[in-house]
Design an enzyme around this catalytic site. Structure first.
Site, short mmCIF file in Angstrom:
data_model
loop_
_atom_site.label_atom_id
_atom_site.label_comp_id
_atom_site.label_asym_id
_atom_site.label_seq_id
_atom_site.Cartn_x
_atom_site.Cartn_y
_atom_site.Cartn_z
N TYR A 12 0.86 -1.19 0.00
CA TYR A 12 0.00 0.00 0.00
C TYR A 12 0.90 1.24 0.00
CZ TYR A 12 -3.85 -3.15 1.27
OH TYR A 12 -4.80 -4.16 1.28
N ASP A 65 -5.96 2.50 11.10
CA ASP A 65 -5.75 1.17 11.68
C ASP A 65 -4.29 0.97 12.12
OD1 ASP A 65 -7.64 1.46 9.53
OD2 ASP A 65 -7.99 -0.69 9.51
#
Length: 415
Positions: A176, A183
């Protein structure tokens, strides 16, 4: 300290061992000899606090802690770390040896004699896999086993190599690229802070604490919505993801659990951040801003929170268990630690009662179930961060991302 060899698939017998015997074995070869107890005779007592009732229910569901989260094969994963953190706190409250043994069994099975972590690949640079390190920090503090220390050092090395945004924010995962998610603050920062407190000194510790505080400052900078005080789920520095706003780089919605992860990260990191650290005041300010915004979107009738926090009036949105449990925990702990005004205790109490009234089901044998848990949600691929995406993800009972925070919320409220 060695683990009890829990008999596979004998969960009802195991629960009696936990609730009645509550002692550990002296070596791996030793097994308990107990009378056979049938399912109909098993009962989780309603005289216990909700924290212990839920933990016992979780152990019945997952007698092998490596299979937490409905897994068929062991995996080093953040959900194990979350439940085992809750288990640690129940153990400290009750001093029942079997709870410690449950944590130990996870470490014993997942870390080999050379300190290698099974199913872990450092080169993936996933923040999620730092969370189970919390259990190893606890186990090492109690056992001083060298293999646990080696595993911890491996996880700490991952932090050093974790890819970062141009201003120093941890990527959520290597795949990513250039992305920070709320999170990730919970997955990495409590472990990083706890490790630093246990093992680092001087300039090394100062550098680590500064970097930890910086992660929160960057999330505030990049994901905070000034109008509502809520924080968006994710931020793409390059503004190239399909879910990213082309001007701000943020995702489109305020997801309940993402906010919950962030709030829990704040209150848990403060356990380890030195009292005299200059960033501590900022962290407490962030926490106060956070709960103020969350309180505004609490459902007035039930005391719960919606899956998409600020859109409770839209069709398909629902009152969700994991985020609600997390918010109760954050508020209750924040008040208990003196970070928040006492009025948030009342809000937390209302939220907890809402969970009991609307989301908890107790079976005749005492098993506690937590309903309406969002199973998983993220960003990327076909996960576009839209309102429709969040409300249509799988909903299930007893997701550990709900049961873990429920246990910890109960402990903070002494329920």
């Amino acid at each position: 300290m060695n683990t009890i060899e829990f008999q596979k698939y004998r969960s009802f017998l195991f629960i009696i061992i936990l609730a009645v015997v509550s002692v550990g074995c002296k070596n791996k070869e030793e097994k308990k000899t107990v009378a056979v107890i049938t399912e109909s005779e098993m009962k989780i007592s309603d005289s216990l606090k909700w924290s212990e009732r839920m933990l016992l229910s979780e152990i019945v569901r997952f007698p092998d802690p490596t299979l937490l989260d409905f897994r068929e094969k062991p995996k080093w994963n953040y959900t194990n770390g979350l439940i085992l953190t809750a288990t640690q706190r129940v153990y400290e409250e009750t001093n029942k040896q079997a709870y410690f043994d449950y944590i130990y069994e996870f470490g014993d099975k997942m870390v080999n004699e050379n300190g290698e972590i099974k199913t872990y690949t450092q080169q993936d640079y996933k923040l999620d896999v730092l969370k189970p390190g919390d259990a190893l920090l606890y186990l090492y503090s109690k056992t001083k086993e060298e293999r646990f220390l080696k595993a911890l050092q491996t996880l700490r090395t991952q932090i050093t190599g974790q890819p970062r945004t141009s201003d120093g924010g941890f990527w959520h995962k290597k795949v990513y690229e250039h992305q920070m998610w709320l999170d990730g603050l919970y997955m990495a920062q409590p472990f990083y802070a706890h490790y630093t407190k246990m093992f680092s000194e001087g300039e090394e510790a100062e550098k680590a604490y500064n970097e930890i505080v910086k992660q929160f400052a960057l999330i505030q900078k990049h994901t905070l919505d000034e109008k509502t005080g809520l924080l968006y789920h994710g931020w793409d520095e390059k503004k190239q993801q399909d879910w990213a706003d082309t001007n701000t780089g943020t995702s489109a919605n305020f997801w309940s659990r993402a906010m919950g992860w962030y709030g829990m990260a704040l209150v848990d990191v403060l356990d380890y951040l030195p009292e005299d650290h200059p960033g501590r005041k900022d962290m407490i300010t962030y926490l106060n801003q956070f709960v103020k915004a969350v309180a505004k979107v609490q459902d007035k009738d039930t005391g719960l929170w919606y899956q998409v926090l600020d859109k409770g009036d839209l069709e398909g949105n629902y009152l969700e268990a994991t985020g609600s449990s997390m918010f109760v925990y954050v508020m209750a702990k924040g008040v208990n630690q003196g970070y928040l005004p006492k009025k948030y205790r009342t809000i937390a109490e209302k939220g907890f009662q809402g969970i009991l009234d609307h989301l908890v089901e107790v079976e005749p044998n005492g098993m506690v179930n937590l309903e309406k848990c969002c199973a998983v949600a993220g960003l990327g691929g076909d996960r576009d961060g839209s309102f429709e995406y969040y409300i249509n993800e799988e909903v299930r009972a007893n997701d550990p991302k709900g049961t873990g925070p429920f246990i910890m919320a109960s402990l903070e409220l002494n329920k």
